[in-house]
Design an enzyme around this catalytic site. Structure first.
Site, PDB file in Angstrom:
ATOM      1  CB  CYS A  90       9.397  15.080   1.400  1.00 19.91           C
ATOM      2  SG  CYS A  90       7.937  14.467   2.277  1.00 19.91           S
ATOM      3  CE  LYS A 130      17.289  11.587   2.775  1.00 21.29           C
ATOM      4  NZ  LYS A 130      16.107  11.089   2.059  1.00 21.29           N
ATOM      5  CG  ASN A 208      18.621   7.659   1.810  1.00 14.50           C
ATOM      6  OD1 ASN A 208      17.538   8.148   1.520  1.00 14.50           O
ATOM      7  ND2 ASN A 208      18.770   6.887   2.867  1.00 14.50           N
ATOM      8  NE  ARG A 233      12.846   1.736   4.249  1.00 14.76           N
ATOM      9  CZ  ARG A 233      12.380   1.137   3.170  1.00 14.76           C
ATOM     10  NH1 ARG A 233      11.174   0.608   3.178  1.00 14.76           N
ATOM     11  NH2 ARG A 233      13.127   1.065   2.073  1.00 14.76           N
TER      12      ARG A 233
END
Length: 344
Positions: A90, A130, A208, A233
């Site tokens: 992130c 992730k 991803n 998305r």
């Protein structure tokens, strides 16, 4: 389905589970520091709320303190999750200030400690990560193997994670610096698979970034050899994205039958490549809105739904005007009145 902050909450996942369930659900990411403290934990537990029809479901956590990661992982195990995922990608500055998220890519040692703490607290649950292909593009000299765009991949970072023998590693195929401003580097996936195979671990590699549809996901899977694909998305405004190959169509119902009396139309489960009519899309949007208010109305701001309104309401005459009205709403009752008027 990707974990998305203020998007993939329990209400949204219920809608997705009903109209097209993915192979794996992830929660929104939740602060391990918050979960480790009783007062904050009470407020954050709503972000870990789930139902049995969402299984398998993985709790995603973030944090820069191994002791809190361990406590949070223990809590996730006690809550019955099927796995624990650690966010190490992130780019939010507030998250990075906590030495979490993308900041992990600058501290390999801490990242290792975080993973080991999650394993210890998880008590045998699958632990995954992730992340991204790197923080900033490293110098070409740091990559010992020539190849187009290879310099973008922080090989040492990928090796560090894979050496921890994770259950799965999801890689958003952009650097932290790139954010989402450039196309995802899917051309790097084969090299990542090579690295995994060289290390000889069984970690599943999930790609991803810029995946537009299930067909696109299948294409990327076949071209790169990755083990799976994560979509984010593409789910906005399209609860049918993950629908199975069952063909259960109720398209014989007229738009009028889908209007003010929504009970006239039954759930459209199992559509494959389903393109919903405008009334159907609005019906599901209203269902989503009511569910959000019912499950999360006492915990989250109703304004969160408005990003969904933008996704659901577009592509037809009158959509812009309808969106503007929906942006002014404060509750599900107001949304229902506006939609019924529109359909009438």
């Amino acid at each position: 389905m990707a974990p998305l902050a203020d998007v993939t909450d329990c209400a949204f996942r219920q809608i997705i589970a009903k109209y097209g369930k993915p192979d794996i659900f992830f929660t929104e990411f939740v602060s391990a520091d918050g979960l480790a403290h009783p007062e904050a934990q009470e407020k954050l537990l709503i972000d870990l709320k789930y139902s049995e029809n969402e299984r398998p479901i993985v709790a995603q956590i973030f944090g820069g303190k191994p002791e809190n990661i361990k406590r949070a992982a223990t809590l996730c195990r006690e809550l019955g999750f099927d796995g624990i995922d650690i966010n190490m990608g992130c780019p939010d500055k507030a998250v990075e200030k906590q030495c979490a998220g993308a900041a992990m890519m600058k501290d390999f040692k801490l990242a290792q400690e975080i993973i080991r703490a999650a394993k210890e607290g998880g008590g045998g649950l699958p632990i995954s990560v992730k992340t991204r292909i790197g923080y900033n593009p490293p110098s070409p000299k740091s990559f010992g193997r020539a190849g187009k765009n290879d310099y973008l991949l922080d090989v040492e970072w990928i090796k560090t994670l894979l050496n921890e023998d994770l259950a799965a590693l999801t890689i958003h195929l952009r650097t932290r610096k790139e954010m989402s401003s450039v196309p995802a580097h899917w051309e790097l996936m084969k090299r990542i698979i090579e690295i995994r195979n060289e290390i000889k671990v069984k970690t599943l590699i999930i790609g991803n970034g810029d995946v537009e549809s299930i067909d696109d996901a299948r294409k990327k899977y076949k071209e790169t050899g990755c083990d799976g694909v994560m979509l984010g998305r593409a789910i906005f405004g399209n609860p049918w994205l993950f629908a199975s190959k069952e063909y259960i169509s109720k398209s014989n119902l007229s738009p009028q039958a889908c209007g003010a009396n929504f009970s006239a139309r039954q759930p459209a489960k199992g559509f494959y490549k389903h393109i919903p009519s405008t009334p159907e899309k609005l019906r599901v949007m209203l269902e989503h809105t009511k569910l959000f208010e019912e499950m999360l109305g006492q915990h989250k701001n109703f304004a969160i739904m408005k990003k969904h309104f933008k996704a659901y309401v577009h592509g037809w005459d009158g959509a812009r005007e309808l969106r503007m009205k929906l942006m002014e709403t404060e509750n599900a009752t107001q949304v229902e009145t506006i939609i019924n008027d529109f359909l009438a």
